[in-house]
Motif scaffolding. Structure first.
Motif, PDB file in Angstrom:
ATOM      1  N   GLN A  27       0.827  -1.216   0.000  1.00  0.00           N
ATOM      2  CA  GLN A  27       0.000   0.000   0.000  1.00  0.00           C
ATOM      3  C   GLN A  27       0.857   1.260   0.000  1.00  0.00           C
ATOM      4  OE1 GLN A  27      -0.109  -2.431   2.356  1.00  0.00           O
ATOM      5  NE2 GLN A  27      -2.208  -2.921   2.940  1.00  0.00           N
ATOM      6  N   ASP A  28       1.964   1.223   0.758  1.00  0.00           N
ATOM      7  CA  ASP A  28       2.799   2.421   0.855  1.00  0.00           C
ATOM      8  C   ASP A  28       3.507   2.698  -0.474  1.00  0.00           C
ATOM      9  OD1 ASP A  28       3.891   4.609   2.245  1.00  0.00           O
ATOM     10  OD2 ASP A  28       5.674   3.459   2.822  1.00  0.00           O
ATOM     11  N   ALA A  29       3.982   1.633  -1.114  1.00  0.00           N
ATOM     12  CA  ALA A  29       4.666   1.819  -2.400  1.00  0.00           C
ATOM     13  C   ALA A  29       3.700   2.408  -3.433  1.00  0.00           C
ATOM     14  CB  ALA A  29       5.232   0.480  -2.882  1.00  0.00           C
ATOM     15  N   LEU A  84      10.815   5.435  -4.606  1.00  0.00           N
ATOM     16  CA  LEU A  84       9.963   5.528  -3.429  1.00  0.00           C
ATOM     17  C   LEU A  84       9.979   4.239  -2.615  1.00  0.00           C
ATOM     18  CD1 LEU A  84       6.868   7.245  -5.076  1.00  0.00           C
ATOM     19  CD2 LEU A  84       8.495   8.299  -3.496  1.00  0.00           C
ATOM     20  N   ASP A  85      10.168   4.386  -1.302  1.00  0.00           N
ATOM     21  CA  ASP A  85       9.921   3.279  -0.359  1.00  0.00           C
ATOM     22  C   ASP A  85      10.884   2.116  -0.561  1.00  0.00           C
ATOM     23  OD1 ASP A  85       8.456   2.267   1.814  1.00  0.00           O
ATOM     24  OD2 ASP A  85       7.104   1.143   0.512  1.00  0.00           O
ATOM     25  N   SER A  86      12.059   2.401  -1.088  1.00  0.00           N
ATOM     26  CA  SER A  86      12.991   1.326  -1.442  1.00  0.00           C
ATOM     27  C   SER A  86      14.364   1.601  -0.852  1.00  0.00           C
ATOM     28  CB  SER A  86      13.089   1.241  -2.966  1.00  0.00           C
ATOM     29  OG  SER A  86      13.861   0.130  -3.327  1.00  0.00           O
ATOM     30  N   ASP A 110      12.534   7.798   1.071  1.00  0.00           N
ATOM     31  CA  ASP A 110      12.310   6.526   1.779  1.00  0.00           C
ATOM     32  C   ASP A 110      12.212   6.751   3.283  1.00  0.00           C
ATOM     33  OD1 ASP A 110      11.996   3.755   2.072  1.00  0.00           O
ATOM     34  OD2 ASP A 110      14.149   3.458   2.334  1.00  0.00           O
ATOM     35  N   HIS A 111      11.808   5.672   3.979  1.00  0.00           N
ATOM     36  CA  HIS A 111      11.665   5.749   5.443  1.00  0.00           C
ATOM     37  C   HIS A 111      12.272   4.529   6.129  1.00  0.00           C
ATOM     38  CE1 HIS A 111       8.067   2.940   5.982  1.00  0.00           C
ATOM     39  NE2 HIS A 111       8.324   2.909   4.702  1.00  0.00           N
ATOM     40  N   HIS A 112      13.177   3.815   5.451  1.00  0.00           N
ATOM     41  CA  HIS A 112      13.785   2.627   6.060  1.00  0.00           C
ATOM     42  C   HIS A 112      15.139   2.964   6.678  1.00  0.00           C
ATOM     43  CE1 HIS A 112      11.017   0.700   3.096  1.00  0.00           C
ATOM     44  NE2 HIS A 112      10.845  -0.138   4.093  1.00  0.00           N
ATOM     45  N   VAL A 113      15.364   2.483   7.909  1.00  0.00           N
ATOM     46  CA  VAL A 113      16.669   2.710   8.550  1.00  0.00           C
ATOM     47  C   VAL A 113      17.796   2.044   7.770  1.00  0.00           C
ATOM     48  CG1 VAL A 113      15.958   3.045  10.952  1.00  0.00           C
ATOM     49  CG2 VAL A 113      16.222   0.710  10.080  1.00  0.00           C
ATOM     50  N   SER A 129       5.941   5.699   7.342  1.00  0.00           N
ATOM     51  CA  SER A 129       5.639   5.335   5.947  1.00  0.00           C
ATOM     52  C   SER A 129       6.358   6.308   5.011  1.00  0.00           C
ATOM     53  CB  SER A 129       4.124   5.404   5.683  1.00  0.00           C
ATOM     54  OG  SER A 129       3.669   6.723   5.883  1.00  0.00           O
ATOM     55  N   ALA A 130       6.546   5.866   3.773  1.00  0.00           N
ATOM     56  CA  ALA A 130       7.120   6.772   2.773  1.00  0.00           C
ATOM     57  C   ALA A 130       6.142   7.908   2.484  1.00  0.00           C
ATOM     58  CB  ALA A 130       7.439   5.995   1.494  1.00  0.00           C
ATOM     59  N   ALA A 131       4.841   7.596   2.538  1.00  0.00           N
ATOM     60  CA  ALA A 131       3.828   8.626   2.284  1.00  0.00           C
ATOM     61  C   ALA A 131       3.995   9.795   3.256  1.00  0.00           C
ATOM     62  CB  ALA A 131       2.436   8.012   2.417  1.00  0.00           C
ATOM     63  N   GLY A 159      -1.582   1.487   5.510  1.00  0.00           N
ATOM     64  CA  GLY A 159      -1.000   0.174   5.205  1.00  0.00           C
ATOM     65  C   GLY A 159       0.245  -0.099   6.024  1.00  0.00           C
ATOM     66  N   ASP A 160       1.196   0.820   5.994  1.00  0.00           N
ATOM     67  CA  ASP A 160       2.461   0.563   6.687  1.00  0.00           C
ATOM     68  C   ASP A 160       2.317   0.585   8.205  1.00  0.00           C
ATOM     69  OD1 ASP A 160       3.999   0.026   4.494  1.00  0.00           O
ATOM     70  OD2 ASP A 160       5.580   1.465   5.005  1.00  0.00           O
ATOM     71  N   THR A 161       1.351   1.312   8.726  1.00  0.00           N
ATOM     72  CA  THR A 161       1.177   1.353  10.189  1.00  0.00           C
ATOM     73  C   THR A 161       0.128   0.347  10.656  1.00  0.00           C
ATOM     74  OG1 THR A 161      -0.578   3.027  10.122  1.00  0.00           O
ATOM     75  CG2 THR A 161       1.696   3.831  10.280  1.00  0.00           C
TER      76      THR A 161
HETATM   77 MN    MN Z   1       6.879   1.771   3.336  1.00  0.00          MN
END
Ligand code: MN
Ligand code: 5GP
Length: 325
Positions: A27-29, A84-86, A110-113, A129-131, A159-161
């Motif tokens: 969903q986030d992607a 995005l989101d990657s 992105d939002h990944h550590v 989330s990336a959003a 979606g992400d949460t």
């Molecule tokens: Mn995400």
């Protein structure tokens, strides 16, 4: 200049923007891809919306979802690539590779550590989330939120949460959601459509996974062989966050779902309960994610991958982070 200013400058200069969301999109992607694409079009940018895999059937209610393609249109020569989101370039899939090598700037949102900062500009923030990372970018670009843009972005947040229930939800996440609802997004509708629904086939895949659970030393896992999926006509049906359900078991400190894929590949979805983490293990295996939710794809037979990775998970469980989140 901070990366937000740099991101604004890159987008400001660009006229034809290729936007790519990660393969096997969630969903986030998709929400981020459509939300950013539709928003940029309102200020006159031309966009190409790209993803290696098709928009999942249950996300086709999102505005603009019929415009996502797995190849760049022949007449579209981008002067900017936005990912995005990657957290790494492999996850962007085949469609992105020529663009990454094409000499145009890359804006990595992105939002990944575990993000390896592969962009010309990296707008990478520790958000849920990336959003949620996109919202300040749209503000800085002075792009007003339409109802369609808000609906897409809210699908990413929800979606992400998992409907604002994950450990990384902050006051900022809730503030972002309030803004999206104020802009016209319908929270109950988006939650129902993007999060709560599933297909009967996805439930059958859950059944395969749930019928083969194993628990040892605080590690709860299951493996889904390709053959059992073939027998039931379920090839290509994802396990749809089964790992999120497994980590609800009080006996589990970490959980993993191993899905055998064609071509000797095994997709792994990891979850940890607060106090443990799986991002570093996923990263060390060539994947990525968040402390409590991560994943990777490995080569090898299902049995050997399960044996190796469960051993690593047991070692991981022996080292709690000491944190509650
Ligand atoms: Mn995400
Ligand atoms: P899920 O288990 O829900 O599919 O993924 C959990 C998290 O790990 C998500 O943030 C997802 O983007 C990330 N993730 C899952 N698989 C991979 C992978 O193969 N590579 C990378 N870099 N991240 C992954």
């Amino acid at each position: 200049m901070g990366s937000l200013d740099d991101a604004v400058a890159l987008i400001g200069q660009a006229r034809r923007i290729a936007i790519v969301a990660h393969s096997s999109p969630d969903q986030d992607a998709i929400g981020s891809l459509l939300g950013l694409g539709l928003a940029l079009e309102t200020v006159g940018k031309r966009v190409a919306l790209l993803c290696d895999d098709p928009v999942p059937r249950l996300l086709r209610f999102l505005p603009g979802s019929d415009r996502v393609h797995s190849a760049l249109p022949a007449d579209f020569t981008p002067d900017l690539l936005v990912s995005l989101d990657s957290s790494d370039t492999d996850r962007l899939g085949r469609v992105a590779q020529p663009l990454l090598e094409g000499g145009i700037p890359v804006l990595n949102v992105d939002h990944h550590v575990t993000n390896v900062n592969y962009g010309t500009v990296n707008l990478v923030e520790d958000r849920a989330s990336a959003a949620e990372v996109l919202l300040p970018l749209l503000d800085a670009l002075a792009i007003p939120l339409t109802r369609d843009v808000a609906t897409c972005l809210l699908a990413g947040v929800v979606g992400d949460t998992r409907s604002f229930s994950t450990a990384n939800v902050t006051a900022d996440t809730l503030t972002a959601a309030v803004r999206l609802v104020e802009a016209g997004a319908d929270l109950a509708y988006v939650t129902e459509m993007a999060l709560n629904r599933c297909t009967v086939n996805a439930l059958h895949v859950w059944g395969l996974g749930l019928s083969a659970l194993q628990l040892e030393d605080g590690v709860l896992w299951t493996a889904i062989p390709l053959e059992s999926r073939r027998r039931m006509g379920l090839v290509g049906v994802g396990s749809n966050k089964l790992s999120s359900m497994l980590i609800g078991a009080v006996e589990a400190n970490v959980a993993a779902v191993f899905e055998e894929q064609p071509g000797d590949q095994v997709e792994i979805s990891f979850r940890a309960r607060p106090g443990y983490e799986v991002a570093s293990l996923a990263l060390s295996l060539g994947g990525g994610g968040h402390p409590l939710a991560a994943g990777c794809t490995l080569e090898g037979s299902l049995d050997e991958v399960v044996q190796r990775v469960v051993g690593l998970l047991k070692a991981q469980v022996a080292q709690p982070t000491g944190e509650e989140g």
